[in-house]
Scaffold this motif. Structure first.
Motif, PDB file in Angstrom:
ATOM      1  N   ALA A 169       2.087  -4.340  12.776  1.00 14.33           N
ATOM      2  CA  ALA A 169       1.138  -3.459  11.390  1.00 14.33           C
ATOM      3  C   ALA A 169       1.928  -3.506  10.773  1.00 14.33           C
ATOM      4  CB  ALA A 169      -0.019  -2.986  11.828  1.00 14.33           C
ATOM      5  N   LEU A 170       2.948  -1.767  10.878  1.00 11.74           N
ATOM      6  CA  LEU A 170       3.640  -1.153   9.384  1.00 11.74           C
ATOM      7  C   LEU A 170       4.588  -2.625   8.914  1.00 11.74           C
ATOM      8  CD1 LEU A 170       4.732   1.742  11.201  1.00 11.74           C
ATOM      9  CD2 LEU A 170       3.059   1.333   9.600  1.00 11.74           C
ATOM     10  N   GLY A 171       5.281  -3.820   9.422  1.00 14.14           N
ATOM     11  CA  GLY A 171       5.670  -4.838   8.884  1.00 14.14           C
ATOM     12  C   GLY A 171       4.729  -5.293   8.055  1.00 14.14           C
ATOM     13  N   ILE A 172       3.211  -5.821   8.643  1.00 11.31           N
ATOM     14  CA  ILE A 172       2.506  -6.360   7.687  1.00 11.31           C
ATOM     15  C   ILE A 172       2.574  -5.980   6.530  1.00 11.31           C
ATOM     16  CG2 ILE A 172       0.308  -7.360   7.808  1.00 11.31           C
ATOM     17  CD1 ILE A 172       0.793  -8.655  10.913  1.00 11.31           C
ATOM     18  N   LEU A 173       1.726  -4.609   6.337  1.00 13.89           N
ATOM     19  CA  LEU A 173       1.788  -3.664   5.691  1.00 13.89           C
ATOM     20  C   LEU A 173       3.183  -3.523   5.174  1.00 13.89           C
ATOM     21  CD1 LEU A 173      -0.496  -1.823   3.847  1.00 13.89           C
ATOM     22  CD2 LEU A 173       0.455   0.029   5.025  1.00 13.89           C
ATOM     23  N   LEU A 174       3.810  -3.659   5.085  1.00 15.26           N
ATOM     24  CA  LEU A 174       5.454  -3.518   4.323  1.00 15.26           C
ATOM     25  C   LEU A 174       5.062  -5.046   3.203  1.00 15.26           C
ATOM     26  CD1 LEU A 174       7.249  -2.144   3.042  1.00 15.26           C
ATOM     27  CD2 LEU A 174       9.370  -3.293   4.807  1.00 15.26           C
TER      28      LEU A 174
END
Length: 146
Positions: free
Chosen positions: A23-28
Motif C-alpha cells: 500500500a505504501l509503495g502504491i501511494l508513493l
C-alpha cells in the motif's frame, strides 16, 4: 501412493507487513506521478498576473540642491495614489507650481493607471514633465522583475 504434499505456513504478521508495504509503495507511485506530471498550461497563464509588486515606492527629484520625494502607492493591479513626501515649506515657496501640478498629475495618473496620455497645463509644462519623470521612476521600481 506417495503424494508430495506441501504445506505452506503463512504467518499473519508477515501478511500484514507485506500488505502495508504494498500500500505504501502504491501511494508513493501515485504521489510521484502527481508531482512530476505536466501541469495544464492554461491554468498558469489564466492565473492573475500582477502588474505591480504591492507597496510604497519613492523617487527623488532634485531642484537647486533641494530633494523632493515623490511617493507612489500601488497594489498588485492598480496605482492607488501619488503624492509628495516631506515637501518643505521653503521648496513649496520657491516653486509655487509644484503642488498644483502634482495634484493635477496625481489625478490623471490614478485615472489612467500610468504616465501615458497625461495632459499638462501650459503654465507648468516643464514642472509637470519633471514630476512625470519622477513618477515614472517610482513606478519602474514597482514593476516585478522577471
Amino acid at each position: 501412493m506417495s503424494s508430495k504434499t506441501k504445506i505452506v505456513v503463512l504467518r499473519t504478521k508477515e501478511l500484514i507487513y507485506t500488505g502495508i508495504f504494498v500500500a505504501l509503495g502504491i501511494l508513493l507511485i501515485i504521489l510521484l506521478v502527481c508531482m512530476f506530471a505536466p501541469k495544464n498550461k492554461t491554468t498558469e497563464t489564466n492565473a492573475t498576473v500582477s502588474q505591480y509588486t504591492p507597496g510604497v515606492y519613492t523617487s527623488s527629484l532634485s531642484l537647486n540642491n533641494q530633494a523632493i520625494d515623490v511617493e507612489v502607492v500601488v497594489d498588485s493591479d492598480q496605482i492607488k495614489s501619488v503624492r509628495f513626501v516631506n515637501l518643505e515649506d521653503s521648496v513649496a515657496t520657491m516653486y509655487p507650481l509644484m503642488a498644483p501640478a502634482m495634484e493635477n498629475l496625481a489625478e490623471q495618473v490614478v485615472a489612467n493607471q500610468g504616465v501615458t496620455g497625461l495632459s499638462y497645463d501650459q503654465s507648468s509644462q516643464y514642472t509637470s514633465m519633471a514630476l512625470t519623470e519622477a513618477i515614472s521612476s517610482a513606478l519602474q521600481k514597482a514593476v516585478p522583475k522577471k
